[in-house]
Design an enzyme around this catalytic site. Structure first.
Site, short mmCIF file in Angstrom:
data_model
loop_
_atom_site.label_atom_id
_atom_site.label_comp_id
_atom_site.label_asym_id
_atom_site.label_seq_id
_atom_site.Cartn_x
_atom_site.Cartn_y
_atom_site.Cartn_z
N TRP A 162 -32.15 -57.24 -96.84
CA TRP A 162 -33.26 -57.57 -97.72
C TRP A 162 -33.68 -59.02 -97.54
O TRP A 162 -32.94 -59.93 -97.94
CB TRP A 162 -32.87 -57.31 -99.18
N HIS A 183 -35.49 -54.92 -104.49
CA HIS A 183 -35.49 -53.47 -104.69
C HIS A 183 -35.32 -53.18 -106.18
O HIS A 183 -35.09 -54.12 -106.97
CB HIS A 183 -34.40 -52.78 -103.85
N ARG A 209 -40.48 -58.68 -100.72
CA ARG A 209 -39.66 -59.05 -99.57
C ARG A 209 -40.34 -60.19 -98.82
O ARG A 209 -41.58 -60.23 -98.74
CB ARG A 209 -39.50 -57.86 -98.61
N GLN A 223 -41.27 -49.40 -105.74
CA GLN A 223 -40.19 -48.45 -105.49
C GLN A 223 -39.97 -47.61 -106.73
O GLN A 223 -40.36 -48.00 -107.84
CB GLN A 223 -38.87 -49.19 -105.19
N VAL A 266 -23.59 -47.45 -102.44
CA VAL A 266 -23.31 -46.00 -102.45
C VAL A 266 -22.29 -45.64 -101.38
O VAL A 266 -22.17 -46.32 -100.37
CB VAL A 266 -24.61 -45.17 -102.24
N ALA A 321 -27.45 -41.91 -106.71
CA ALA A 321 -28.60 -42.82 -106.85
C ALA A 321 -29.52 -42.61 -105.67
O ALA A 321 -29.10 -42.12 -104.62
CB ALA A 321 -28.12 -44.26 -106.91
#
Ligand code: DAH
Length: 353
Positions: A162, A183, A209, A223, A266, A321
């Site tokens: 990112w 995000h 970004r 998003q 995740v 997620a």
């Protein structure tokens, strides 16, 4: 009349001539000519008044009275005539300008929701029908939420995923560094910190970004984050939920495919693609894209480190997620080939939706 001394007979004639010619007038301009001829400073009536001293003294009185009477009378009918002409021309004007109620009216320019707003609404409605709530969060975020709590500590190489816009002048002695969120994932943490499971929620919102823009990259975009936490949630729930989503947004019969991907928050992490196979007539469902599979979002099972950090016991609670780019979804759905169109305020583009 100019040479002879006028008498009562002359007055009678002048009077009837004046009235006759006034009645014959049809135009406003001619009225004024008439006034000057009879009642003007050098007009006939004024001359008659001036001639009074020449009249024989015995007749002078009657004559003078008669001239004045004629003058007043002519003046009165002139004013009346002038007023009625004025009204007449005013009303004839309104007649020609009268509203023609059979004509179509001017089109009333009607605004509409921005394509991004419409897309967010459509996606939100889809998840709402699957039992998800919706919330929003701050666009200026702490390092702590944007990275730290998401299993991306300081100096972790995954931060390179990112490119961040940091807020200058943050007093790092007193506060942590702040940035424009890269995000919507930090909202996972904020929600879990304040909520006990079960959780089913989505978070639409703007992200930023530090990137050069081109047809597929914007430095600001939207998003939608998703989070589901409960006892016994498995990868099958993730698949089932996102399959439903793909059917609703991209149409029945759309297949989905998962591939391993890495996101620190995740485990396992995946990216999801939707099918774009040619149909019997050789056309692909997604306009302008020639691949069989098109990646549309990132997802995964919430990392045990993330669950622990918010005080959840990963042996009791699990969850999934996901995160997707709103403009990207809209581009695929509507065959838009340049993301920069979204925010260039081009009405020809915007009014199509
Ligand atoms: N936050 C990721 C990004 O901006 C997208 C993402 C991937 C979100 C996986 C998730 C997830 O919640 O599980 O690239």
């Amino acid at each position: 009349m100019e040479n002879e001394t006028p008498n009562l007979e002359t007055l009678k004639i002048i009077n009837s001539q004046a009235i006759e010619s006034l009645n014959a007038i049809s135009q406003t301009d001619s009225l004024e000519e008439w006034r000057i001829k009879y009642l003007g400073r050098k007009g006939i009536i004024t001359q008659l008044l001036k001639s009074i001293p020449q009249i024989a003294p015995s007749e002078r009185r009657t004559f003078g009275a008669k001239v004045n009477q004629i003058k007043n009378n002519l003046n009165a009918i002139f004013v009346e005539r002038k007023n009625s002409t004025k009204n007449l021309s005013a009303s004839s004007k309104t007649n020609t300008n009268q509203i023609d109620i059979t004509l179509p009216g001017w089109p009333f320019p009607k605004g509409s929701l921005h394509i991004t707003t419409q897309m967010i609404k459509e996606i939100s409605d889809t998840f709402q029908s699957l039992g998800f709530q919706s919330t929003e969060g701050p666009e200026v975020e702490f390092d702590h939420y944007n990275f730290g709590m998401l299993n991306i500590p300081q100096n972790h190489p995954a931060r390179d995923m990112w490119n961040s816009i940091w807020i200058e002048g943050t007093d790092t002695q007193k506060y942590e560094s702040m940035l424009l969120r890269t995000h919507t994932s930090p909202m996972q943490v904020r929600i879990m910190e304040n909520t006990k499971p079960p959780i089913r929620i989505i978070v639409p919102g703007k992200c930023y970004r530090y990137e050069a823009t081109d047809a597929t990259h914007e430095w600001h975009f939207y998003q939608i984050e998703g989070l589901a936490i409960d006892k016994g949630i498995t990868f099958a729930d993730l698949k089932g939920t996102l399959y439903e989503f793909a059917q609703k947004i991209f149409g029945e019969g759309r297949q989905i495919r998962f591939r391993c991907d890495f996101f620190p928050f995740v485990e396992p992490g995946v990216d999801m693609s939707i099918s774009n196979f040619k149909n019997s007539s050789g056309h692909r469902p997604i306009k302008g894209r020639n691949e069989d599979w098109i990646e549309i979002l990132g997802a995964g099972m919430v990392h045990p480190n993330v669950l622990r950090a918010v005080g959840y016991d990963p042996d009791i609670y699990t969850g999934f997620a996901f995160g997707m780019g709103v403009e990207r979804i809209a581009m695929l759905k509507y065959g838009i080939d340049d993301i920069r169109l979204f925010y260039s305020n081009n009405l020809n583009f915007l009014t199509q939706f």
